[in-house]
Design a protein around this motif. Structure first.
Motif, PDB file in Angstrom:
ATOM      1  N   ARG A 134      15.822 -18.148   1.201  1.00  0.00           N
ATOM      2  CA  ARG A 134      17.170 -18.695   0.859  1.00  0.00           C
ATOM      3  C   ARG A 134      17.063 -18.912  -0.633  1.00  0.00           C
ATOM      4  NH1 ARG A 134      21.255 -19.821  -0.358  1.00  0.00           N
ATOM      5  NH2 ARG A 134      22.581 -21.631   0.017  1.00  0.00           N
ATOM      6  N   VAL A 135      16.222 -19.060  -1.311  1.00  0.00           N
ATOM      7  CA  VAL A 135      16.008 -19.651  -2.798  1.00  0.00           C
ATOM      8  C   VAL A 135      16.462 -17.906  -3.651  1.00  0.00           C
ATOM      9  CG1 VAL A 135      14.685 -20.093  -4.900  1.00  0.00           C
ATOM     10  CG2 VAL A 135      14.657 -21.298  -2.828  1.00  0.00           C
ATOM     11  N   ILE A 136      15.744 -17.059  -2.962  1.00  0.00           N
ATOM     12  CA  ILE A 136      16.041 -15.734  -3.616  1.00  0.00           C
ATOM     13  C   ILE A 136      17.285 -15.307  -3.444  1.00  0.00           C
ATOM     14  CG2 ILE A 136      15.138 -13.520  -3.579  1.00  0.00           C
ATOM     15  CD1 ILE A 136      12.490 -14.269  -2.633  1.00  0.00           C
ATOM     16  N   GLN A 137      17.972 -15.281  -2.107  1.00  0.00           N
ATOM     17  CA  GLN A 137      19.388 -14.697  -1.810  1.00  0.00           C
ATOM     18  C   GLN A 137      20.207 -15.741  -2.520  1.00  0.00           C
ATOM     19  OE1 GLN A 137      19.185 -15.246   2.303  1.00  0.00           O
ATOM     20  NE2 GLN A 137      17.788 -13.589   2.702  1.00  0.00           N
ATOM     21  N   ALA A 138      20.082 -16.879  -2.897  1.00  0.00           N
ATOM     22  CA  ALA A 138      20.908 -17.729  -3.712  1.00  0.00           C
ATOM     23  C   ALA A 138      21.050 -17.237  -5.146  1.00  0.00           C
ATOM     24  CB  ALA A 138      20.633 -19.098  -3.774  1.00  0.00           C
ATOM     25  N   SER A 139      19.870 -16.577  -5.693  1.00  0.00           N
ATOM     26  CA  SER A 139      19.994 -16.023  -6.990  1.00  0.00           C
ATOM     27  C   SER A 139      20.715 -14.965  -7.218  1.00  0.00           C
ATOM     28  CB  SER A 139      18.594 -16.030  -7.328  1.00  0.00           C
ATOM     29  OG  SER A 139      17.515 -17.190  -7.298  1.00  0.00           O
ATOM     30  N   ILE A 140      20.987 -14.130  -5.993  1.00  0.00           N
ATOM     31  CA  ILE A 140      21.868 -12.799  -6.135  1.00  0.00           C
ATOM     32  C   ILE A 140      23.171 -13.277  -6.483  1.00  0.00           C
ATOM     33  CG2 ILE A 140      22.304 -10.823  -5.001  1.00  0.00           C
ATOM     34  CD1 ILE A 140      19.380 -10.986  -5.481  1.00  0.00           C
ATOM     35  N   PRO A 141      23.790 -12.510  -7.436  1.00  0.00           N
ATOM     36  CA  PRO A 141      25.286 -12.792  -8.056  1.00  0.00           C
ATOM     37  C   PRO A 141      26.088 -12.232  -6.763  1.00  0.00           C
ATOM     38  CG  PRO A 141      24.013 -11.880  -9.760  1.00  0.00           C
ATOM     39  CD  PRO A 141      23.066 -11.571  -8.599  1.00  0.00           C
ATOM     40  N   THR A 142      27.115 -13.008  -6.503  1.00  0.00           N
ATOM     41  CA  THR A 142      28.341 -12.692  -5.812  1.00  0.00           C
ATOM     42  C   THR A 142      29.661 -12.494  -6.275  1.00  0.00           C
ATOM     43  OG1 THR A 142      29.075 -14.954  -4.924  1.00  0.00           O
ATOM     44  CG2 THR A 142      27.015 -13.814  -3.852  1.00  0.00           C
ATOM     45  N   PHE A 143      30.701 -12.049  -5.559  1.00  0.00           N
ATOM     46  CA  PHE A 143      32.107 -11.769  -6.074  1.00  0.00           C
ATOM     47  C   PHE A 143      32.465 -13.328  -6.487  1.00  0.00           C
ATOM     48  CE2 PHE A 143      31.845  -7.756  -3.867  1.00  0.00           C
ATOM     49  CZ  PHE A 143      32.164  -7.108  -4.942  1.00  0.00           C
ATOM     50  N   ALA A 144      31.898 -14.344  -5.768  1.00  0.00           N
ATOM     51  CA  ALA A 144      32.551 -15.644  -5.950  1.00  0.00           C
ATOM     52  C   ALA A 144      31.861 -16.408  -7.071  1.00  0.00           C
ATOM     53  CB  ALA A 144      32.303 -16.439  -4.697  1.00  0.00           C
ATOM     54  N   LYS A 145      30.519 -16.188  -7.356  1.00  0.00           N
ATOM     55  CA  LYS A 145      29.821 -16.879  -8.426  1.00  0.00           C
ATOM     56  C   LYS A 145      28.345 -16.320  -8.939  1.00  0.00           C
ATOM     57  CE  LYS A 145      27.462 -20.054  -4.982  1.00  0.00           C
ATOM     58  NZ  LYS A 145      27.504 -21.348  -4.752  1.00  0.00           N
ATOM     59  N   PRO A 146      27.964 -16.692  -9.888  1.00  0.00           N
ATOM     60  CA  PRO A 146      26.496 -16.135 -10.297  1.00  0.00           C
ATOM     61  C   PRO A 146      25.509 -16.822  -9.378  1.00  0.00           C
ATOM     62  CG  PRO A 146      27.456 -17.508 -12.154  1.00  0.00           C
ATOM     63  CD  PRO A 146      28.505 -17.552 -10.980  1.00  0.00           C
ATOM     64  N   GLY A 147      24.247 -16.088  -9.499  1.00  0.00           N
ATOM     65  CA  GLY A 147      23.342 -16.724  -8.753  1.00  0.00           C
ATOM     66  C   GLY A 147      22.771 -17.824  -9.493  1.00  0.00           C
ATOM     67  N   VAL A 148      22.004 -18.620  -8.858  1.00  0.00           N
ATOM     68  CA  VAL A 148      21.454 -19.883  -9.402  1.00  0.00           C
ATOM     69  C   VAL A 148      20.292 -19.624 -10.380  1.00  0.00           C
ATOM     70  CG1 VAL A 148      21.734 -21.190  -7.159  1.00  0.00           C
ATOM     71  CG2 VAL A 148      19.568 -20.131  -7.432  1.00  0.00           C
ATOM     72  N   ALA A 149      19.884 -18.471 -10.347  1.00  0.00           N
ATOM     73  CA  ALA A 149      18.972 -18.019 -11.547  1.00  0.00           C
ATOM     74  C   ALA A 149      18.861 -16.339 -11.347  1.00  0.00           C
ATOM     75  CB  ALA A 149      17.473 -18.619 -11.256  1.00  0.00           C
ATOM     76  N   SER A 150      18.381 -15.727 -12.383  1.00  0.00           N
ATOM     77  CA  SER A 150      18.169 -14.631 -12.504  1.00  0.00           C
ATOM     78  C   SER A 150      17.229 -14.121 -11.448  1.00  0.00           C
ATOM     79  CB  SER A 150      17.617 -14.050 -14.009  1.00  0.00           C
ATOM     80  OG  SER A 150      17.345 -12.700 -13.972  1.00  0.00           O
TER      81      SER A 150
END
Length: 800
Positions: free
Chosen positions: A598-614
């Motif tokens: 979940r942490v890794i997936q949250a770091s992937i940029p989406t059309f809606a927003k950047p990820g939580v980290a690189s």
């Protein structure tokens, strides 16, 4: 770092594929259009080539091409050389070192039986071998040098004319004042000990497959090597290609033992043929080729003096050391100086002088093999200690008790450099404790009480001790890359090659603890130059220290990235984020736990927003290892000798050893047992014998004997853990240790068993005919104070 897996007896993760027959060795690599190489090798130890005719071979059915030096001259670059003198060592020890260039194909003169003269490529291996036999070579035989001491004579034939001598390495070195110590001693033991030539004998021989992609000018080669990156560097020079266009893959290896850590002609010739023909090429070594073409090892002589006071205190040591390097000094100062650096071992000796000469001869070149100078020097030293004990009338165990360096004396500075040029300073250990642990486990006192009774019944049993301190894990580094995928699974890549040591298990244990994930999530890749750009390889008992430390460093960097990303996702301070068993949570709030994925997936940029980290959850590390760690052990062998047949039977074998913190006890036991088995081979069975013309006489398993399980007793192991402060894991090297002491321990045990005959053991292997010769020689000498019984085959009473 936590320790959920470190220290646990995790079953070897690589074993299922081996047990199912699903391993992938070099010979399992098949490619479309594959052709096969075979080699014509010199039948002479020393001869000049006056003509080569290949026409008949080239016309044979199935032959693709025949290559000699002339056809491949554009690619004939000198093979790699190793073992240059490090600056720190050269500043302290003046060394005269010579190394000659060797080419993959002999140009005009062969210097050992087995040197490659020509290469045939054909549709099948059989066709290639048949064609190789049709190549006609006109030879002018030249006088060979087959004895190292005779070879050092200025009048001896020269192996390399431009040297003007056959001495490849020469130096003297000392600490203290050995001459004064020996002059002032009460007792001086003098003897010459010989350690025979023998070799690493992996179940799988060497092999190479190479494929050239003309489209992008890239080469892929599969090689049964311990040093993928070294092979890559050699090919870059030979083929004049950038490193990134050469991929070297070490697949599953059926053993290596140092024999597969050298640079060989076939490593270059098979890829060169692939480029020249634009077809994939395979070569698989057969056993006869291995015997004559793969690196030989050992082969030393020690003219040693050991001086002591009457109470047993050893005060001085002098040794004149000879080494037979074979035809080329491929490894520079490695074997000669390894021998010197490990001579004193666990003994407290302040005065030492050595005179070393390493000589080239017309034999297969030598290279490091499991122990690399240590088994030879330990044999000389421990045999000398036992002979000194006999002169003093002391029990060999008591003499060692008096002279072993105590734990409170460590760190112990010898006042001399190690081979890497850094000061030779023992880091941690307790050598007297190892001695006592081994003696107790072996029932030494009880054995001594029963020995006289057994002799009276005609049963000749003996017990022998050998101890060593081994510099392990030479640097300067090993590379490791740790990266996570989208699901949170982990790939660990390292330059270290797994040749049976269990890297896929032990490295996974280290990575799993460092990252806080289940060990099942870890995949380990070793020896693939496409997976990590810089690496060194597997040799010198180095992988756990060098690669293990780099894995810890890289994993720490990755974990730091994960923690920072999780802190953003969970809206917590990084210091409060916990990663355990693949779950990420806020400390004290178990309900906050989310999967690592979940942490890794949250770091992937989406059309809606950047990820939580690189999302670059990967890191590489090249942990610097400036000098070695010092492992140690005491081995005790118990033997029974049939004085009628000369047969030596191992009754018990005990090892008390320290390899720092133990990553996996199962793997450690396996490494010790395997090393002991090879050491038993050197003590009792194995020998490469040449005649006066430099012809190999023991070139098959009909003549070259190796031990089987029937010759080995159960091996009892006592683990002692003295962590090293020189790396973050506290580990020391282990892979070679088991092979170091068996020749000395077994020789001491045989001499002890035959003490009533006055036998002096000065050489190995102790096969039956040699044991009988020793008994007869002792009887003919009629040593004072001995009354040797008459040996009668079958006269002994079996023990219940």
């Amino acid at each position: 770092m936590g320790a959920k897996y470190f220290g646990a007896s995790v079953k070897r993760r690589e074993d299922p594929r081996f047990l199912r027959g699903e391993a992938r060795y070099v010979d399992d690599v098949t490619l479309p259009g594959l052709v096969h190489a075979a080699f014509l090798r010199s039948p002479h130890a020393h001869a000049r080539i006056t003509a080569i005719r290949t026409d008949a071979a080239a016309r044979m059915r199935g032959v693709v091409r025949v290559f000699t030096f002339r056809e491949l001259e554009r690619w004939m670059k000198p093979l790699p050389l190793f073992g240059a003198v490090p600056p720190g060592l050269g500043a302290r020890v003046a060394m005269d070192v010579r190394q000659a260039q060797q080419f993959a194909l002999t140009r005009d003169r062969a210097r050992y039986v087995g040197e490659i003269v020509a290469m045939v490529v054909a549709d099948t291996r059989a066709a290639a071998e048949d064609a190789a036999e049709r190549i006609e070579v006109e030879w002018e035989p030249l006088p060979p040098v087959v004895d190292m001491r005779a070879g050092a004579d200025p009048a001896a034939p020269l192996v390399h004319d431009d040297w003007g001598t056959n001495v490849a390495v020469a130096f003297t070195h000392g600490i203290g004042d050995a001459d004064a110590a020996i002059r002032g001693a009460d007792v001086v033991m003098r003897e010459t000990f010989h350690i025979q030539r023998y070799v690493g004998m992996p179940l799988e021989g060497r092999g190479v497959v190479a494929s050239w992609d003309r489209r992008d000018g890239s080469l892929t080669t599969w090689n049964s090597t311990q040093v993928s990156h070294f092979v890559q560097q050699g090919l870059a020079v030979a083929l004049d290609l950038p490193l990134h266009r050469i991929r070297v893959i070490a697949p599953d290896l059926g053993g290596g033992f140092g024999t597969k850590a050298s640079g060989y002609p076939e490593d270059a010739l098979v890829p060169i043929a692939a480029v020249a023909l634009n077809r994939p090429v395979k070569w698989i070594e057969d056993r006869r080729e291995h015997m004559m073409g793969s690196a030989h090892a050992r082969h030393q002589a020690h003219e040693i003096e050991l001086a002591a006071m009457r109470d047993g205190t050893i005060v001085g040591l002098r040794d004149r050391i000879w080494l037979d390097l074979g035809a080329y000094n491929v490894w520079g100062v490695v074997l000669p100086y390894n021998t010197v650096a490990h001579l004193i071992g666990p003994h407290r000796i302040r005065n030492m002088h050595v005179d070393v000469k390493a000589v080239v001869t017309h034999k297969t070149p030598n290279a490091p093999y499991r122990g690399a100078g240590r088994p030879e020097t330990v044999f000389a030293m421990d045999r000398a200690v036992d002979c000194l004990a006999r002169q003093l009338g002391m029990d060999p165990a008591d003499l060692r008790r008096r002279n072993y360096i105590r734990a409170d004396e460590l760190p112990y500075d010898f006042g001399m450099p190690y081979r890497d040029g850094n000061p030779l300073v023992y880091d941690t250990g307790d050598f007297p404790a190892a001695l006592e642990a081994a003696l107790e486990a072996a029932g030494y006192a009880e054995f001594r009480r029963e020995q006289g009774t057994l002799r009276a019944r005609g049963v000749y049993r003996g017990i022998g001790i050998s101890g060593y301190v081994e510099g392990t894990a030479i640097g300067p580094y090993e590379g490791a890359t740790v990266k996570l995928d989208l699901s949170g699974r982990v790939l660990v890549a390292t330059g270290a090659v797994n040749s049976g040591q269990g890297h896929e298990t032990s490295f996974a244990q280290v990575a799993a603890d460092a990252l806080g994930v289940p060990i099942e999530w870890i995949t380990v890749i070793g020896g693939d130059t496409a997976a990590i750009p810089f690496g060194t390889g597997t040799y010198a008992s180095r992988s756990a220290v060098t690669a293990g430390s780099s894995i810890v460093d890289a994993a720490a960097q990755v974990k730091d990235k994960l923690v920072r990303a999780a802190a953003t996702l969970l809206e917590a301070a990084p210091a409060d984020v916990v990663i355990e068993d693949g779950q990420v949570s806020v400390r004290g709030a178990p309900a906050s736990a989310v999967p690592l994925s979940r942490v890794i997936q949250a770091s992937i940029p989406t059309f809606a927003k950047p990820g939580v980290a690189s999302p670059d959850f990967e890191a590489s590390a090249y942990h610097h290892v400036p000098t070695v760690t010092y492992a140690s052990a005491v081995h005790i062998a118990e033997v029974e000798v049939d004085v009628g047949t000369g047969h030596v039977k191992l009754q018990r074998y005990v090892v008390a050893h320290d390899c720092g913190r133990v990553i996996n006890p199962i793997i450690v036991e396996g490494q010790v047992h395997g090393g002991v088995a090879q050491g038993v081979g050197g003590a009792l069975f194995e020998e490469m014998v040449y005649d006066e013309q430099g012809q190999l006489l023991t070139g098959t398993f009909m003549d070259y004997l190796v031990p089987t399980s029937a010759e080995l007793p159960p091996i009892e192991t006592v683990h002692l853990e003295y962590p090293s402060p020189r790396n973050p894991l506290g580990v020391k090297g282990l892979g070679e240790g088991g092979a170091i002491s068996p020749p000395a321990a077994i020789a001491n045990a045989v001499e002890d068993a035959l003490a009533p005959f006055g036998v002096r053991v000065t050489a190995t292997p102790l096969h039956p005919s040699r044991v009988l010769e020793l008994i007869e020689e002792a009887r003919s000498r009629k040593l004072p104070g001995t009354s040797p019984p008459t040996p009668v085959a079958g006269a002994r009473t079996p023990l219940p």
